[in-house]
Write an enzyme that holds these catalytic residues in place. Structure first.
Site, PDB file in Angstrom:
ATOM      1  N   GLY A  42       0.825  -1.201   0.000  1.00 30.92           N
ATOM      2  CA  GLY A  42       0.000   0.000   0.000  1.00 30.92           C
ATOM      3  C   GLY A  42       0.852   1.241   0.000  1.00 30.92           C
ATOM      4  O   GLY A  42       2.070   1.188   0.127  1.00 30.92           O
ATOM      5  N   LYS A  43       0.146   2.365  -0.153  1.00 31.21           N
ATOM      6  CA  LYS A  43       0.834   3.647  -0.237  1.00 31.21           C
ATOM      7  C   LYS A  43       0.187   4.564   0.782  1.00 31.21           C
ATOM      8  O   LYS A  43      -1.037   4.682   0.830  1.00 31.21           O
ATOM      9  CB  LYS A  43       0.610   4.200  -1.653  1.00 31.21           C
ATOM     10  N   LYS A  45       0.630   8.443   3.138  1.00 34.45           N
ATOM     11  CA  LYS A  45       0.917   9.847   2.875  1.00 34.45           C
ATOM     12  C   LYS A  45       2.424  10.109   2.757  1.00 34.45           C
ATOM     13  O   LYS A  45       2.855  10.954   2.004  1.00 34.45           O
ATOM     14  CB  LYS A  45       0.357  10.660   4.044  1.00 34.45           C
ATOM     15  N   GLY A  47       4.971   7.612   2.295  1.00 35.08           N
ATOM     16  CA  GLY A  47       5.811   6.584   1.682  1.00 35.08           C
ATOM     17  C   GLY A  47       5.006   5.338   1.372  1.00 35.08           C
ATOM     18  O   GLY A  47       3.775   5.364   1.364  1.00 35.08           O
ATOM     19  N   ARG A  48       5.748   4.268   1.099  1.00 40.49           N
ATOM     20  CA  ARG A  48       5.073   3.030   0.694  1.00 40.49           C
ATOM     21  C   ARG A  48       5.338   1.919   1.692  1.00 40.49           C
ATOM     22  O   ARG A  48       6.309   1.975   2.452  1.00 40.49           O
ATOM     23  CB  ARG A  48       5.589   2.585  -0.672  1.00 40.49           C
ATOM     24  N   VAL A  49       4.483   0.908   1.643  1.00 42.90           N
ATOM     25  CA  VAL A  49       4.651  -0.247   2.522  1.00 42.90           C
ATOM     26  C   VAL A  49       4.821  -1.485   1.641  1.00 42.90           C
ATOM     27  O   VAL A  49       4.071  -1.677   0.683  1.00 42.90           O
ATOM     28  CB  VAL A  49       3.425  -0.414   3.452  1.00 42.90           C
ATOM     29  N   LYS A  64       7.714  -0.421   6.127  1.00 42.34           N
ATOM     30  CA  LYS A  64       7.190   0.896   5.735  1.00 42.34           C
ATOM     31  C   LYS A  64       8.365   1.804   5.415  1.00 42.34           C
ATOM     32  O   LYS A  64       9.258   1.984   6.238  1.00 42.34           O
ATOM     33  CB  LYS A  64       6.349   1.480   6.872  1.00 42.34           C
ATOM     34  N   ASP A 158      -7.064   8.835  16.597  1.00 39.56           N
ATOM     35  CA  ASP A 158      -7.254   8.784  15.146  1.00 39.56           C
ATOM     36  C   ASP A 158      -7.725   7.405  14.708  1.00 39.56           C
ATOM     37  O   ASP A 158      -7.300   6.885  13.681  1.00 39.56           O
ATOM     38  CB  ASP A 158      -5.938   9.138  14.442  1.00 39.56           C
ATOM     39  N   ASP A 176      -0.851   2.757  13.075  1.00 38.72           N
ATOM     40  CA  ASP A 176      -0.644   4.210  12.945  1.00 38.72           C
ATOM     41  C   ASP A 176      -0.767   4.988  14.239  1.00 38.72           C
ATOM     42  O   ASP A 176      -1.557   5.913  14.352  1.00 38.72           O
ATOM     43  CB  ASP A 176      -1.642   4.786  11.927  1.00 38.72           C
ATOM     44  N   THR A 193     -10.930  13.492   7.404  1.00 34.62           N
ATOM     45  CA  THR A 193     -12.368  13.488   7.659  1.00 34.62           C
ATOM     46  C   THR A 193     -12.642  13.811   9.132  1.00 34.62           C
ATOM     47  O   THR A 193     -11.870  13.447  10.006  1.00 34.62           O
ATOM     48  CB  THR A 193     -12.975  12.123   7.296  1.00 34.62           C
TER      49      THR A 193
HETATM   50  P1  AMP Z   1       0.170   3.695   5.761  1.00 39.78           P
HETATM   51  O1  AMP Z   1       1.327   4.419   5.189  1.00 39.78           O
HETATM   52  O2  AMP Z   1       0.414   3.190   7.145  1.00 39.78           O
HETATM   53  O3  AMP Z   1      -1.108   4.466   5.638  1.00 39.78           O
HETATM   54  O4  AMP Z   1      -0.019   2.376   4.899  1.00 39.78           O
HETATM   55  C1  AMP Z   1      -0.437   2.409   3.556  1.00 39.78           C
HETATM   56  C2  AMP Z   1      -1.177   1.111   3.247  1.00 39.78           C
HETATM   57  O5  AMP Z   1      -0.276  -0.006   3.300  1.00 39.78           O
HETATM   58  C3  AMP Z   1      -2.275   0.769   4.234  1.00 39.78           C
HETATM   59  O6  AMP Z   1      -3.447   1.403   3.888  1.00 39.78           O
HETATM   60  C4  AMP Z   1      -2.362  -0.749   4.118  1.00 39.78           C
HETATM   61  O7  AMP Z   1      -3.158  -1.116   3.015  1.00 39.78           O
HETATM   62  C5  AMP Z   1      -0.937  -1.145   3.833  1.00 39.78           C
HETATM   63  N1  AMP Z   1      -0.258  -1.530   5.089  1.00 39.78           N
HETATM   64  C6  AMP Z   1       0.341  -0.688   5.965  1.00 39.78           C
HETATM   65  N2  AMP Z   1       0.870  -1.361   6.993  1.00 39.78           N
HETATM   66  C7  AMP Z   1       0.611  -2.669   6.772  1.00 39.78           C
HETATM   67  C8  AMP Z   1       0.905  -3.879   7.483  1.00 39.78           C
HETATM   68  N3  AMP Z   1       1.563  -3.845   8.632  1.00 39.78           N
HETATM   69  N4  AMP Z   1       0.490  -5.047   6.955  1.00 39.78           N
HETATM   70  C9  AMP Z   1      -0.198  -5.069   5.782  1.00 39.78           C
HETATM   71  N5  AMP Z   1      -0.505  -3.967   5.069  1.00 39.78           N
HETATM   72  C10 AMP Z   1      -0.114  -2.766   5.532  1.00 39.78           C
END
Ligand code: AMP
Length: 307
Positions: A42-43, A45, A47-49, A64, A158, A176, A193
């Protein structure tokens, strides 16, 4: 002399904890070379995971990746440091573990527990709403996790479906943490929101632990009806509805009186009169509906690297 800004010094001075079970490398400084990187999960705000596997232990984690430039641009050093300190210390089955962190010249890497089931939000979008059993199980898990966090003087502030992840057994995990600590900031309130925020938070007033209890009421409503209770066309209208506690229960879908009773006792403007977390766990609707194992659905626990 070490001339790096305090934050980077802090990162080096606190070697990351290893993914469990991997006690043999407790003092190790991690680097990207210790991990095989898998598919993007996922992505966010900042960076990416990615799915990743620690090469020696074969332990699967979520990595992350946050760009230092972004953190510097938004002056979030302190918040990120706080997120890492808070989340590293929290050990609860319904709180996503942060195992450790490391950094290179341009990026910070957080080694997170992998939540195989992904975002709760996606599950809710797919099925539109949850059954009373599912909703009660998630609310009970959240109440237990928040009772644990509040006991450690951590207010999440949050909680919303996007910050809730599911593991391979469908167990809920709160994620988070750090960003939530800074969630009072005006920037965040205006961009995000308002739907999940308690009246005292949308008004930027002093608040305490009971803001999380209000949010449980909002989530319980959304889980059962498919939409948050104060949804409106504009932020201003949502604000007005929250301030008036303009709460109504539509006749469809049919929701039990006990569930509505719980929601009504959480969405109370006077924060001191909201149902406590302990009372939520003892509420008849929770007792009768929640799965004591906290698991709603079994997903197949396949090796994520084999896809
Ligand atoms: P975030 O930057 O924490 O908002 O993460 C972006 C997206 O990555 C999230 O909306 C999830 O879909 C995915 N993600 C984040 N952390 C995890 C995790 N620990 N395990 C699986 N997917 C994750």
């Amino acid at each position: 002399m070490d001339r790096r800004p305090g934050f980077w010094k802090f990162m080096s001075a606190h070697p990351p904890r290893p993914p469990e079970p991997a006690p043999r490398i407790s003092t190790k400084q991690w680097s990207i070379d210790d991990f095989e990187i898998g598919k993007p999960l996922g992505k966010g705000k900042f960076g990416r995971v990615y799915l990743a596997r620690e090469i020696k232990s074969k332990y699967v984690v979520a990595l992350k990746v946050i760009f230092k430039q972004q953190i510097e641009k938004y002056r979030l050093h302190h918040q990120l440091r706080r997120e890492m300190e808070i989340q590293t210390d929290l050990r609860h089955p319904n709180v996503l573990r942060l195992f450790g962190w490391f950094h290179d010249a341009t990026r910070i890497f957080l080694i997170l527990e992998y939540a195989h089931g992904g975002e709760l939000y996606k599950e809710l979008s797919k099925s539109h709403r949850f059954s009373e059993r599912q909703a009660a199980t998630y609310i009970a898990s959240l109440a237990q996790a928040l009772a644990y966090c509040h006991g450690k003087h951590v207010i999440h502030r949050d909680i919303k479906p996007e910050n809730l992840l599911l593991d391979h057994e469908g167990r809920l995990k709160i994620a988070d943490f750090g960003w939530s600590v800074q969630s009072e900031s005006k920037r965040r309130t205006m961009c995000g929101t308002l739907d999940y925020l308690a009246p005292e938070m949308v008004e930027n007033k002093e608040h305490d632990y009971s803001v999380d209890n209000w949010t449980l009421g909002v989530l319980c409503y959304e889980f059962l009806y498919g939409v948050p209770p104060f949804e409106a066309e504009s932020q201003r209208d949502t604000f007005r509805r929250i301030m008036k506690v303009d709460l109504s229960f539509p006749s469809k879908p049919a929701v039990s009186t006990e569930a509505k009773n719980l929601i009504s006792q959480l969405l109370v403007k006077d924060s001191s009169k909201r149902l406590s977390l302990q009372k939520i766990m003892e509420h008849p609707w929770i007792v009768q509906n929640a799965d004591p194992m906290g698991s709603c659905s079994k997903l197949h626990n396949t090796n994520p690297f084999s896809n």
